[in-house]
Every structure is written in structure tokens, then in C-alpha cells.
Scaffold this active site. Structure first.
Site, PDB file in Angstrom:
ATOM      1  CG  ASP A  89       1.884   0.421  11.867  1.00  0.00           C
ATOM      2  OD1 ASP A  89       1.583  -0.511  10.831  1.00  0.00           O
ATOM      3  OD2 ASP A  89       3.210   0.574  12.158  1.00  0.00           O
ATOM      4  CB  THR A 136      -3.155   1.219   1.318  1.00  0.00           C
ATOM      5  OG1 THR A 136      -2.110   0.891   1.668  1.00  0.00           O
ATOM      6  CG2 THR A 136      -4.525   1.866   2.609  1.00  0.00           C
ATOM      7  CG  LEU A 137      -4.897   2.361  -4.318  1.00  0.00           C
ATOM      8  CD1 LEU A 137      -6.371   3.571  -4.389  1.00  0.00           C
ATOM      9  CD2 LEU A 137      -5.444   1.088  -4.773  1.00  0.00           C
ATOM     10  CG  ASN A 138       1.527   0.260  -4.852  1.00  0.00           C
ATOM     11  OD1 ASN A 138       1.465  -0.041  -4.082  1.00  0.00           O
ATOM     12  ND2 ASN A 138       1.902  -0.388  -6.326  1.00  0.00           N
ATOM     13  N   GLY A 139       1.512   5.006  -4.680  1.00  0.00           N
ATOM     14  CA  GLY A 139       1.002   6.163  -5.077  1.00  0.00           C
ATOM     15  C   GLY A 139       0.399   6.928  -4.412  1.00  0.00           C
ATOM     16  N   GLY A 140      -0.483   6.331  -3.073  1.00  0.00           N
ATOM     17  CA  GLY A 140      -2.144   7.346  -2.595  1.00  0.00           C
ATOM     18  C   GLY A 140      -2.914   7.258  -2.410  1.00  0.00           C
ATOM     19  N   GLY A 141      -3.678   7.161  -1.405  1.00  0.00           N
ATOM     20  CA  GLY A 141      -5.468   7.104  -1.464  1.00  0.00           C
ATOM     21  C   GLY A 141      -5.976   5.610  -1.082  1.00  0.00           C
TER      22      GLY A 141
END
Length: 297
Positions: A234, A201-206
Site C-alpha cells: 500500500d 513488484t518482484l519477490n525478493g525486492g525491486g
């Protein structure tokens, strides 16, 4: 046929969440603008989603012989989670205190009874899939090796733990956030990881995914006003686990994870946004996510 689709292994906490207009200074007392009290724990949150989505679920963990421990057991039973793997021990149940200001949060945890959990291998063999989150290395090694020997698929959200040597290549679905991945591998290159399937999971979404076939793809996130990010990871895990058990592609599984995380961050509390499968399907269609619910086996 296995008795249970998924068994979760991890913490069971009582969450105390407070929203403030600023964090207190030294010796300063502040009043919370809002407060939430409820059940939590990373693997417990994931299993809660999966139970609401119609999967046969169980759990391995430990709670104290106190009101909070009773609340965990009562709640799980009410939503159909098998509690046969949960020990009642002579220690206070775990607690997590979360203070939130905007998108910043501070967390203090007391593990308590969680530190006394043990794997019941007779219970664990009932599962088609094992999901681990926030576990010590000993538990990770025991569970992953057992799953590998018995032909049970396993997913691991590393949380604060490192990946023990010798088990990485046995993990079917490794779930990490961008910061965790960079700390372990030194870059964001998904080819450095030996797990069969990888989701970052990426910082800022996605999210960045790498399949067992070596295909790499970035999945765009969903835009939402973040009220409380507690439990978002989770919820994301639940989407990946559900999709994998339904035979979906890793891409579609990660997209479902995005949807569940999107729902979670818009409410206070890790389980406040949990909804039944029918409502999830309806929301996914409203957002034009094109998820293959109609093709579930």
C-alpha cells in the site's frame, strides 16, 4: 480545478497484529511476543500516506456504526482526508487479524461493513485521480469505466481480485506483485498486459516497470530488515500515485514507492511508519535516491 487530487476506494479494517516465536499447533495456545492494534485496509493505508504528503484526498468505503467505524472517520478527518464518500452501515466494521513469525504471516479477515460500500459517482467526479485496492470486480468495472469516460486517471492494485474483462486497457497504472502477474499472464513478460503503465513488484525486492511507450526497466529495491510487511504494498502504491500526479517518470515514481515500502517494513503496523513529506524528502536524499522533489509542479 478538481476539489480532490486522489480518491481511494477500498477496505477500511481494524488490524490486530501479533508477533509470535512459532505458529500454534492444533489446540495449542501461544503467547505473542508483541502486539499491535490499529487502523488499516489497503486503500486506506495508501490514502493515509498521500494525505501526509500534502495531497487533497478523499475516500469511498463503508464502516459500521461502532467504535471502530468512528475511529476511522475521526482519524481521516484529523489528517485532512475528506470522508464524504464513506457510508456508515448496519454491519460491524471490518477486521484483519495477522499472525507473524519471522517473514511468514497468516491473515484472517472479516470484511463486515466493507461489503456494503457503493460508489457515489457525484463524489467520484471531484477527483483528479482514483486509486482502487482490494475491491470486488463490480466496483472495479464501475470505477474504471467512469474514470475513462470522465478523463480521470486511475490506478488499480489488484490484490486478491482478478482484472475484469474489458477494463484492463483503460487502467492508467496497474500494480501487481510477481505472483499475481504470473498467475494471470503465465509468465513475467510485461508486454502481455494491456494497461497503459504497469508496475510489478518482484519477490525478493525491486520492481519491473513497463511504460505507456513500451519501455521496460527493472528497478532495484532497498535493503531493510523486515519486521512486518503489512501495508508495504500500500505504501508502494502511494509512491507511484504521488509521482504520477507530480508528473514524474514511472521510474522515479516506482523508486519513491520503494522508499515508502522500505520505511513501512521496518515497523509493526501498516501506518506506523507514515511520515510527512519533508521527512520523506530528507530520507530520500540521505539514501541518494535522486528523486525529483525539487521539480514538483
Amino acid at each position: 480545478m478538481k476539489d480532490l487530487d486522489v480518491i481511494g476506494i477500498g477496505n477500511l479494517n481494524y488490524d490486530i497484529i501479533m508477533l509470535v516465536d512459532h505458529f500454534p499447533e492444533f489446540h495449542e495456545k501461544v503467547n505473542a511476543e508483541k502486539a499491535f492494534f490499529g487502523l488499516g485496509g489497503a486503500a486506506g493505508n495508501t490514502i493515509t500516506w498521500l494525505a501526509h504528503m500534502g495531497l487533497r484526498t478523499g475516500f469511498i468505503g463503508a464502516v459500521g456504526n461502532d467504535e471502530m467505524g468512528e475511529a476511522h472517520l475521526r482519524y481521516f478527518k484529523s489528517i485532512g482526508v475528506d470522508t464524504g464518500g464513506i457510508k456508515i452501515v448496519d454491519a460491524p466494521s471490518g477486521i484483519a487479524v495477522v499472525i507473524i513469525h519471522g517473514e511468514d504471516k497468516r491473515i484472517v479477515k472479516y470484511p463486515g461493513a466493507n461489503e456494503k460500500r457503493e460508489i457515489n459517482f457525484d463524489y467520484l467526479r471531484k477527483a483528479r485521480h482514483i486509486h482502487l485496492s482490494s475491491n470486488p470486480e463490480r466496483i472495479i468495472v464501475e470505477a474504471v469505466n467512469f474514470a475513462s469516460e470522465k478523463g480521470i486517471t486511475v490506478s488499480l492494485d489488484t490484490g486478491e481480485a482478478r482484472i475484469p474483462a474489458g477494463v484492463e486497457e483503460k487502467i492508467d497504472y496497474l500494480l501487481m506483485n510477481e505472483d499475481e502477474y504470473r498467475r494471470k499472464f503465465g509468465s513475467l513478460d510485461p508486454r502481455l498486459c494491456k494497461a497503459k503503465n504497469l508496475v510489478i513488484t518482484l519477490n525478493g525486492g525491486g520492481a519491473l516497470i513497463r511504460t505507456a511507450d513500451g519501455e521496460v526497466e527493472e528497478i532495484r529495491g532497498l535493503s531493510a530488515k523486515v519486521v512486518d510487511s503489512t501495508g508495504a504494498g500500500d505504501a508502494f502504491d502511494a509512491g507511484v500515485v504521488y509521482g504520477s500526479l507530480m508528473g514524474w517518470s514511472l521510474r522515479d515514481s516506482a523508486k519513491l514507492g520503494m522508499l515508502l515500502a522500505y520505511l513501512t517494513v521496518q515497523k509493526v503496523g501498516a501506518r506506523s511508519a507514515v511520515i510527512p513529506l519533508g521527512d520523506i524528502v530528507e530520507t530520500s536524499r540521505r539514501l541518494n535516491l535522486d528523486l525529483p522533489f525539487s521539480r514538483n509542479p
